[in-house]
Design a protein around this motif. Structure first.
Motif, PDB file in Angstrom:
ATOM      1  N   GLY A  17      79.560  32.479  10.299  1.00  7.71           N
ATOM      2  CA  GLY A  17      80.050  33.588  11.114  1.00  7.71           C
ATOM      3  C   GLY A  17      79.020  34.026  12.142  1.00  7.71           C
ATOM      4  O   GLY A  17      79.353  34.266  13.309  1.00  7.71           O
ATOM      5  N   ILE A  30      85.053  40.910  21.618  1.00 11.18           N
ATOM      6  CA  ILE A  30      85.934  41.189  20.478  1.00 11.18           C
ATOM      7  C   ILE A  30      86.153  39.936  19.639  1.00 11.18           C
ATOM      8  O   ILE A  30      86.167  39.994  18.411  1.00 11.18           O
ATOM      9  CB  ILE A  30      87.272  41.819  20.943  1.00 11.18           C
ATOM     10  N   LEU A  31      86.282  38.791  20.292  1.00 11.32           N
ATOM     11  CA  LEU A  31      86.452  37.529  19.562  1.00 11.32           C
ATOM     12  C   LEU A  31      85.184  37.178  18.805  1.00 11.32           C
ATOM     13  O   LEU A  31      85.252  36.735  17.650  1.00 11.32           O
ATOM     14  CB  LEU A  31      86.821  36.403  20.540  1.00 11.32           C
ATOM     15  N   ARG A  32      84.045  37.396  19.425  1.00 10.98           N
ATOM     16  CA  ARG A  32      82.772  37.090  18.769  1.00 10.98           C
ATOM     17  C   ARG A  32      82.564  37.969  17.534  1.00 10.98           C
ATOM     18  O   ARG A  32      82.143  37.480  16.485  1.00 10.98           O
ATOM     19  CB  ARG A  32      81.630  37.297  19.764  1.00 10.98           C
ATOM     20  N   ILE A  33      82.888  39.255  17.665  1.00  7.39           N
ATOM     21  CA  ILE A  33      82.753  40.158  16.517  1.00  7.39           C
ATOM     22  C   ILE A  33      83.751  39.791  15.432  1.00  7.39           C
ATOM     23  O   ILE A  33      83.442  39.850  14.243  1.00  7.39           O
ATOM     24  CB  ILE A  33      82.910  41.616  16.975  1.00  7.39           C
ATOM     25  N   LEU A  34      84.949  39.409  15.833  1.00  9.48           N
ATOM     26  CA  LEU A  34      85.963  38.993  14.871  1.00  9.48           C
ATOM     27  C   LEU A  34      85.505  37.779  14.067  1.00  9.48           C
ATOM     28  O   LEU A  34      85.727  37.711  12.858  1.00  9.48           O
ATOM     29  CB  LEU A  34      87.277  38.697  15.604  1.00  9.48           C
ATOM     30  N   VAL A  35      84.828  36.836  14.726  1.00  7.61           N
ATOM     31  CA  VAL A  35      84.306  35.655  14.020  1.00  7.61           C
ATOM     32  C   VAL A  35      83.288  36.075  12.961  1.00  7.61           C
ATOM     33  O   VAL A  35      83.303  35.571  11.833  1.00  7.61           O
ATOM     34  CB  VAL A  35      83.693  34.652  15.033  1.00  7.61           C
ATOM     35  N   LEU A  37      83.110  39.027  11.479  1.00  9.32           N
ATOM     36  CA  LEU A  37      83.814  39.748  10.423  1.00  9.32           C
ATOM     37  C   LEU A  37      84.580  38.798   9.501  1.00  9.32           C
ATOM     38  O   LEU A  37      84.628  39.007   8.285  1.00  9.32           O
ATOM     39  CB  LEU A  37      84.754  40.784  11.025  1.00  9.32           C
ATOM     40  N   VAL A  38      85.166  37.752  10.077  1.00 13.70           N
ATOM     41  CA  VAL A  38      85.868  36.762   9.258  1.00 13.70           C
ATOM     42  C   VAL A  38      84.870  36.040   8.355  1.00 13.70           C
ATOM     43  O   VAL A  38      85.140  35.794   7.172  1.00 13.70           O
ATOM     44  CB  VAL A  38      86.647  35.764  10.147  1.00 13.70           C
TER      45      VAL A  38
END
Length: 117
Positions: A17, A30-35, A37-38
């Motif tokens: 991650g 937002i996509l980078r933070i989502l990665v 968090l996943v």
């Protein structure tokens, strides 16, 4: 042994991650933070199935229960204590300044004779 493998995979997912965050530098934040968090969620889910992970989650639940038992200070008490600390800091600052200037005067003017012009 299985717990160690699961735990190593959980750490690998967490690292994946974080690495994904930097590899997607050109993408939206937002996509980078989502990665990230996943990766954290996947690592936590995998760690849940290990014996040390189960112990940690039980410990976290017990810590939350204990935190609810704490008697937190009221706003008035908090402001009073903050004021007392602030007053103490001001008094100490003045005391240290007076001590410093007294020692400076004693050393430079009296002992060494380096009068300031």
């Amino acid at each position: 042994m299985a717990d160690k493998i699961k735990f190593a995979l959980a750490i690998a997912l967490l690292a994946a991650g974080v690495v994904g965050f930097y590899l997607l530098a050109e993408q939206a934040m937002i996509l980078r933070i989502l990665v990230v968090l996943v990766g954290v969620a996947a690592a936590a889910a995998l760690a849940w199935f290990t014996e040390p992970g189960q112990r940690f989650f039980v410990f976290a639940q017990e810590a939350a229960v204990e935190a609810r038992k704490v008697v937190w200070p009221t706003r008035k008490e908090t402001l009073q204590m903050t004021g007392a600390v602030f007053a103490f800091v001001v008094v100490m600052a003045i005391f240290l300044w007076v001590t410093d200037k007294s020692l400076e005067w004693a050393l430079y003017d009296l002992i060494l004779g380096w009068k300031k012009s």
